[in-house]
Design a protein around this motif. Structure first.
Motif, mmCIF file in Angstrom:
data_model
loop_
_atom_site.group_PDB
_atom_site.id
_atom_site.type_symbol
_atom_site.label_atom_id
_atom_site.label_comp_id
_atom_site.label_asym_id
_atom_site.label_seq_id
_atom_site.Cartn_x
_atom_site.Cartn_y
_atom_site.Cartn_z
ATOM 1 N N GLY A 109 0.856 -1.189 0.000
ATOM 2 C CA GLY A 109 0.000 0.000 0.000
ATOM 3 C C GLY A 109 0.882 1.226 0.000
ATOM 4 N N THR A 110 0.644 2.093 0.976
ATOM 5 C CA THR A 110 1.421 3.331 1.031
ATOM 6 C C THR A 110 2.823 3.095 1.585
ATOM 7 O OG1 THR A 110 0.451 3.712 3.188
ATOM 8 C CG2 THR A 110 -0.615 4.791 1.328
ATOM 9 N N GLY A 111 3.087 1.886 2.073
ATOM 10 C CA GLY A 111 4.362 1.636 2.759
ATOM 11 C C GLY A 111 5.507 1.269 1.839
ATOM 12 N N ILE A 112 5.286 1.209 0.540
ATOM 13 C CA ILE A 112 6.386 0.797 -0.348
ATOM 14 C C ILE A 112 7.460 1.880 -0.379
ATOM 15 C CG2 ILE A 112 5.258 1.656 -2.446
ATOM 16 C CD1 ILE A 112 6.457 -0.902 -3.829
ATOM 17 N N ASP A 113 8.705 1.464 -0.188
ATOM 18 C CA ASP A 113 9.765 2.459 -0.097
ATOM 19 C C ASP A 113 10.959 2.125 -0.974
ATOM 20 O OD1 ASP A 113 10.563 0.256 1.285
ATOM 21 O OD2 ASP A 113 10.804 1.246 3.229
ATOM 22 N N LYS A 114 10.867 1.043 -1.728
ATOM 23 C CA LYS A 114 11.980 0.718 -2.645
ATOM 24 C C LYS A 114 11.423 -0.033 -3.850
ATOM 25 C CE LYS A 114 13.236 -3.016 0.619
ATOM 26 N NZ LYS A 114 12.501 -2.674 1.824
ATOM 27 N N GLU A 115 12.304 -0.243 -4.831
ATOM 28 C CA GLU A 115 11.902 -0.947 -6.058
ATOM 29 C C GLU A 115 11.367 -2.344 -5.729
ATOM 30 O OE1 GLU A 115 13.167 -0.359 -9.815
ATOM 31 O OE2 GLU A 115 12.560 1.605 -9.059
ATOM 32 N N GLY B 77 3.252 -1.307 -6.192
ATOM 33 C CA GLY B 77 4.343 -0.921 -7.089
ATOM 34 C C GLY B 77 4.263 0.526 -7.523
ATOM 35 N N ILE B 78 3.138 1.177 -7.267
ATOM 36 C CA ILE B 78 3.021 2.603 -7.597
ATOM 37 C C ILE B 78 3.413 3.408 -6.361
ATOM 38 C CG2 ILE B 78 1.363 4.469 -8.107
ATOM 39 C CD1 ILE B 78 2.008 2.813 -10.565
ATOM 40 N N HIS B 79 4.277 4.394 -6.569
ATOM 41 C CA HIS B 79 4.692 5.227 -5.442
ATOM 42 C C HIS B 79 3.569 6.205 -5.085
ATOM 43 C CE1 HIS B 79 6.887 8.025 -2.948
ATOM 44 N NE2 HIS B 79 7.843 7.117 -2.854
ATOM 45 N N ASP C 268 3.463 9.031 -3.632
ATOM 46 C CA ASP C 268 3.630 10.489 -3.759
ATOM 47 C C ASP C 268 3.789 10.937 -5.210
ATOM 48 O OD1 ASP C 268 3.758 10.141 -1.089
ATOM 49 O OD2 ASP C 268 5.821 10.844 -0.836
ATOM 50 N N THR C 269 4.319 10.036 -6.061
ATOM 51 C CA THR C 269 4.693 10.473 -7.414
ATOM 52 C C THR C 269 3.925 9.775 -8.524
ATOM 53 O OG1 THR C 269 6.371 8.748 -7.580
ATOM 54 C CG2 THR C 269 7.078 10.862 -6.644
ATOM 55 N N GLY C 270 3.319 8.643 -8.225
ATOM 56 C CA GLY C 270 2.656 7.875 -9.277
ATOM 57 C C GLY C 270 3.662 7.133 -10.148
ATOM 58 N N ARG C 271 4.940 7.150 -9.761
ATOM 59 C CA ARG C 271 5.942 6.444 -10.571
ATOM 60 C C ARG C 271 5.883 4.949 -10.267
ATOM 61 N NH1 ARG C 271 10.388 10.902 -9.182
ATOM 62 N NH2 ARG C 271 9.746 12.429 -10.744
ATOM 63 N N THR C 272 6.197 4.148 -11.293
ATOM 64 C CA THR C 272 6.268 2.704 -11.106
ATOM 65 C C THR C 272 7.617 2.361 -10.503
ATOM 66 O OG1 THR C 272 4.819 2.299 -12.978
ATOM 67 C CG2 THR C 272 6.243 0.487 -12.331
#
Ligand SMILES: NC(=O)C1=CN([C@@H]2O[C@H](COP(=O)(O)OP(=O)(O)OC[C@H]3O[C@@H](n4cnc5c(N)ncnc54)[C@H](O)[C@@H]3O)[C@@H](O)[C@H]2O)[C@@H](O)CC1
Ligand SMILES: Nc1ncnc2c1ncn2[C@@H]1O[C@H](COP(=O)(O)OP(=O)(O)O)[C@@H](O)[C@H]1O
Ligand SMILES: [K+]
Length: 524
Positions: free
Chosen positions: A152-158, A185-187, A189-193
């Motif tokens: 969820g919101t906790g992803i912090d690396k690739e 897999g979506i960040h 704050d940025t929407g980046r993959t």
């Protein structure tokens, strides 16, 4: 089950009974802080929030699933997995066949995820329902839905192996995916993959919409976005300053009927002046002037180099023309400054500078002086934006005299602010920081359109696909509509939002009348 292909319910949920807080777009840090305050200060346990989140999502899914359907829950280790376990328990009790695939194993769940994993297995025990727990990926055909509870919101690396591989398999399975909170897999704050990301048909966001579902790859990966509310006190949401535009047609059009006010300042709000035009670019300022005129203003003027008078295609006799200079003047030059400023002074209103104005050196000097010496509301569009490179101080000074709105497309924004790769997240940062440093409101075109007003400390994003307007001339229309709305409100962000929303509804109205590809002239 019919699959989650009928989006009407989700869409109507998104649009009905909207309150201001439902439009907010949170970053991961903001989400975490609001969670923390609700848990620690208000005293509502995280476990309770997870139960509510899961039950809201289960209720939504029950509308699409019937007892006997099969759902695969692909889970990570954090609270996103915890949400998935709550949903699995509630849907199992409803008669769904659930299978769980903990992609990173079953050790080391977060506390609340562990509790809900245990409850799920306990429910299976007491009710005699079988819940399959996969050790490895299996053939998912036969499942009606996959629920994505990996990150969820906790992803912090690739995302790395084996998870990235599993995400690829989920995406290729052909089975509709419902992402919890944000596609894994979506960040946020940025929407980046982050390496790879889930492509969902639907995303159920919890408590607050997530910024990442609206930027970059987010919209494509999230599919239809739904907000499931959580009892976060509104008071805790005040730190969130980015929100979606409010798509309220009635309120937008009502603004156009607001009488020109005799409020605080001396400007007559029913007047728009368009300053633009150069050889080969006569259509642009004409569109802008006509777009302003059709919104019911008292007077619209078109100030253009006198030399192209005969080539202009204006067709609206009510638009007053002010040719600048003589018949041999095809571009604006510093020679025209006094004449143009006098015209602006004669009938104070909103000025738009830039449509079709060109980038000739003399024209750039002309633009800088008009910007510096004019007063009252000003829209700086198209090539006039180019004269601002390195002229932040000029803009800052000018913004103190009256509201200024800049309307850069991505290339113009990049030139203005010297931003990096120019993706949505860069545009968001650039729009905010340029606005904050100059005091001007920035309406950054692109998809989404981003509006930031330094004065009002607000950032607004369009929630719809704005690429429908990526046809030559719609920027000119937007500038004219924007000027018209700015003549009705002293709040630049409100005027900007209204112009965008007005355009969107107008587009749909034209399409519904049977024209599939509206063109700028349909807006004038
Ligand atoms: N705490 C709360 O109040 C609530 C939280 N909720 C849910 O909790 C989610 C956030 O939970 P968490 O903060 O536990 O985070 P996540 O569930 O997003 O997962 C983060 C976990 O994955 C690991 N991780 C991060 N990036 C990784 C990567 N690239 N590869 C492998 N592992 C990685 C982290 O170390 C952490 O253990 C929200 O998105 C929402 O779904 C909801 O239950 C609503 C209430
Ligand atoms: N009503 C609207 N809502 C959202 N975006 C809009 C609207 N009108 C115009 N736009 C934005 O303006 C862009 C067009 O402006 P621009 O690129 O300057 O083109 P041009 O100068 O050819 O008209 C569109 O791609 C879109 O981003
Ligand atoms: K997810």
């Amino acid at each position: 089950m019919p699959g989650l292909t009928d989006h009407t319910r989700y869409t109507s949920m998104q649009n009905s009974g909207i309150n201001h807080y439902d439009l907010l777009l949170a970053t991961a840090a903001q989400s975490r802080e609001i969670d923390r305050l609700t848990i620690e200060e208000l005293g509502l346990p995280g476990e309770t929030l997870m139960e509510i989140a899961g039950s809201r999502a289960a209720d939504l899914l029950k509308e699409k699933l019937i007892p006997g359907d099969s759902v695969l829950f692909v889970c990570g280790k954090g609270n996103n997995a915890g949400d998935a376990f709550v949903i699995a328990r509630l849907l199992t009790d409803y008669g769904i066949h659930a299978a769980i695939y903990p992609v990173m194993g079953t050790d080391g769940f977060s506390d609340d995820a562990q509790k809900n994993y245990d409850r799920l297995l306990k429910l299976a025990g007491i009710s005699g329902k079988k819940i399959a727990v996969w050790q490895d990926w299996q053939d998912p055909s036969g499942f009606d839905l996959i629920v994505d509870g990996i990150f969820g919101t906790g992803i912090d690396k690739e995302v790395r192996q084996p998870v990235s591989d599993i995400i690829g398999k989920m995406n290729r399975s052909g089975i509709p995916v419902c992402a919890l909170d944000i596609p894994s897999g979506i960040h946020c704050d940025t929407g980046r993959t982050l390496g790879t990301a889930v492509r969902a048909e639907t995303t159920i966001q919890f408590g607050l919409n997530k910024l990442g579902c609206y930027l970059g790859d987010g919209p494509d990966c999230a599919g239809t976005r739904v907000l499931a509310s959580l009892p976060f006190p509104n008071r805790y949401k005040h730190s969130v300053s980015v929100r979606l535009a409010e798509m309220n047609r009635e309120a937008t059009e009502a603004l156009l009927h607001t009488p020109p006010s005799r409020r605080s300042h001396k400007y007559n709000n029913g007047v728009v002046h368009v300053i633009g035009g150069s050889p080969g670019l006569t259509g642009a300022p004409a569109y802008t002037a006509r777009a302003a005129w059709t919104l019911g203003l008292g007077a619209v003027s078109l100030i253009h180099p006198a030399g192209w008078q005969t080539a202009a295609t204006l067709e609206t006799p009510s638009i007053i023309r002010y040719p600048a200079g003589g018949d041999t003047d095809h571009h604006f030059t510093p020679d025209h400054i006094e004449q143009v400023l006098n015209t602006l002074r004669e009938k104070p209103g909103v000025a738009v500078i830039g449509p079709g104005i060109g980038r000739n050196e003399g024209t750039m000097a002309f633009c800088r002086e008009i910007i510096r010496r004019s007063e009252g509301p000003l829209v700086i569009d198209a090539d006039a934006l180019r004269c601002l490179a390195g002229a932040g101080a000029l803009l800052k000074e000018r913004s103190e005299k009256g509201p200024v709105v800049l309307t850069p497309h991505p290339g113009e924004l990049k030139a203005l602010t010297d931003t990096g790769s120019g993706d949505d997240s860069d545009r968001l940062r650039a729009a905010i920081s340029y606005s904050e440093s100059t005091g001007a409101t920035v309406l950054a075109k692109g998809n989404p359109v981003i509006v930031h007003s330094a004065e009002e400390k607000k950032t607004i994003l369009t929630p719809y696909d704005s690429t429908i307007f990526a046809r030559a001339g719609f920027g000119d229309i937007l500038a004219g509509n924007l000027a018209a709305f700015l003549s009705r409100t002293s709040q630049p962000s409100r005027g900007s939002e209204a112009a965008l929303v007005y355009g969107y509804h107008k587009w749909n109205e034209i399409v519904s009348r049977g024209k599939p590809f509206p063109e700028p002239s349909d807006f004038t």
